[in-house]
Design an enzyme around this catalytic site. Structure first.
Site, PDB file in Angstrom:
ATOM      1  N   CYS A 115       0.319 -16.645 -21.946  1.00 14.74           N
ATOM      2  CA  CYS A 115       1.212 -17.414 -22.807  1.00 14.74           C
ATOM      3  C   CYS A 115       2.278 -18.203 -22.055  1.00 14.74           C
ATOM      4  O   CYS A 115       2.520 -19.368 -22.366  1.00 14.74           O
ATOM      5  CB  CYS A 115       1.854 -16.500 -23.842  1.00 14.74           C
ATOM      6  SG  CYS A 115       2.489 -14.938 -23.195  1.00 14.74           S
ATOM      7  N   CYS A 158       2.919  -8.113 -24.027  1.00 16.21           N
ATOM      8  CA  CYS A 158       3.640  -9.013 -24.928  1.00 16.21           C
ATOM      9  C   CYS A 158       3.434  -8.590 -26.377  1.00 16.21           C
ATOM     10  O   CYS A 158       4.363  -8.619 -27.186  1.00 16.21           O
ATOM     11  CB  CYS A 158       3.173 -10.447 -24.721  1.00 16.21           C
ATOM     12  SG  CYS A 158       3.956 -11.644 -25.838  1.00 16.21           S
TER      13      CYS A 158
END
EC number: 2.8.1.13
Length: 365
Positions: free
Chosen positions: A197, A97
């Protein structure tokens, strides 16, 4: 100089924006929406996070932009996450990410907004130095060793680091909260986010079952090959795992006190769909002094020296361990540790350091 700050609604990114504004930068806050599947889910905090970001930007006196990278996230991060688990490995999507979304999509978008730099609330540092007459950027550990996030940033390159600011790199977490409190930011006491996340606080197995169906198979003892139980899918287990095996009542080896030792996951046979376990935390099958890493990224753009003692983290929140690196070519290297390491896990990242400088790393095979 115009700087776009990636803001999540937490205290770290909020103080990042505040400090840059106080230092005279032209600051714009940017909130990234990277996940849409659970907008109405009890575990999803996106709406409240955006409210918090808007409030902080109002107090600081900066503009706020909102951008949706959900499609990019699914294609570049989440799809890889599922493939890795299906293959029996244990990936770390937060690392991907960072390199693909926060320091690629976000960076590109910020440049389109006219920014010269981006900034995030990561606990890390960037240092520019001259090497052989050329400017080079190094990624350094944060001053606060308990919060250092350089491990998650090892896939960054020279171009990304050249455009990045980490204002919190020289601060301790307690100082960051005090700065937020003194500025009247309501997020000063906001709890730090935990977990992956897009999963948030939800139970991991529950989340994974929505995308990867169960695939029951045998749990076997690695030492004598006897069947001990049944697992619901290799993707729900990781090397070194102790809890959740549901075989605790099966007796075997005893420790020095006469207690039966716990079972630990030691190996996955993906083809046979068998989960192998061993008894005892220090079983030889859980201890290895070398590993093969692939998909390497060296931040300086060159391989580290062979037969030179570095340190490496084979997982986050472990001590740096002395090691030597043997580059094998084709993005692969063998890393040999001075002492055996516990539960080296395929799919996790091993990150290499020279003192406080993060050199890069790769994925454990």
């Amino acid at each position: 100089m115009k700087v776009v700050v990636g803001m999540s609604g937490g205290v770290d990114s909020s103080v990042t924006a505040l400090l840059l504004k106080q230092q005279g930068y032209e600051v714009t806050g940017l909130f990234m929406k990277n996940w849409e599947d659970d907008d109405d889910d009890e575990y999803c905090s996106t709406r409240q996070d955006l409210v918090d970001v808007a409030s902080v930007c109002d107090v600081i006196g900066i503009d706020l932009e909102v951008v949706n990278f959900s499609a990019e996230y699914k294609d570049r991060v989440f799809a890889d996450f599922l493939r890795e688990y299906e293959a029996g490995r244990t990936p770390n999507p937060d690392i991907l990410c960072n390199s693909e979304i926060k320091f690629r999509c976000f960076l590109d978008h910020a440049m389109q907004l006219g920014a010269e730099r981006i900034a995030t609330g990561h606990y890390a540092q960037v240092r520019e130095w001259i090497n052989d007459g050329r400017s080079e950027f190094q990624l350094l550990k944060a001053e606060d060793g308990t919060k250092d996030q350089s491990y998650f940033l090892y896939r960054l390159n020279q171009a990304q680091l050249a455009k990045t600011l980490f204002p919190l790199g020289g601060l301790y977490k307690r100082e960051v909260r005090k700065i937020a409190e003194a500025a009247g930011l309501h997020v000063a006491t906001k709890k730090d986010s935990t977990g992956i996340c897009f999963i948030g606080e939800r139970p991991f197995r529950e989340f994974l079952m929505r995308y990867l169906p169960t695939k029951p198979g045998e749990i076997r003892c690695l030492d004598d090959d006897r069947v001990l139980g049944e697992h619901q899918g290799l993707m729900y287990h990781t090397i070194g795992q102790r809890k959740g095996l549901h075989i605790g009542g099966i007796k075997g080896n005893q420790d020095e006190a006469g207690e039966h030792e716990a079972w630990y996951v030691a190996k996955k046979d993906v083809k046979a769909n068998v989960l192998y376990v061993v008894q005892g935390h220090d079983h030889p099958a859980l201890l290895k002094d070398r590993l093969l890493a692939t998909d390497l990224n060296w931040i300086a753009g060159r391989d580290p020296r062979t037969h030179w003692v570095y340190t490496a983290k084979p997982r986050y929140r472990t001590a740096d361990m002395p090691c030597e690196i043997d580059a094998l070519g084709e993005g692969r290297a063998e890393i040999a540790f001075a002492t055996p390491q516990w539960a080296l896990t395929p799919g996790q990242s091993v990150v290499v350091y020279e003192s406080k400088v993060c050199l890069g790393g790769g994925v454990i095979v």
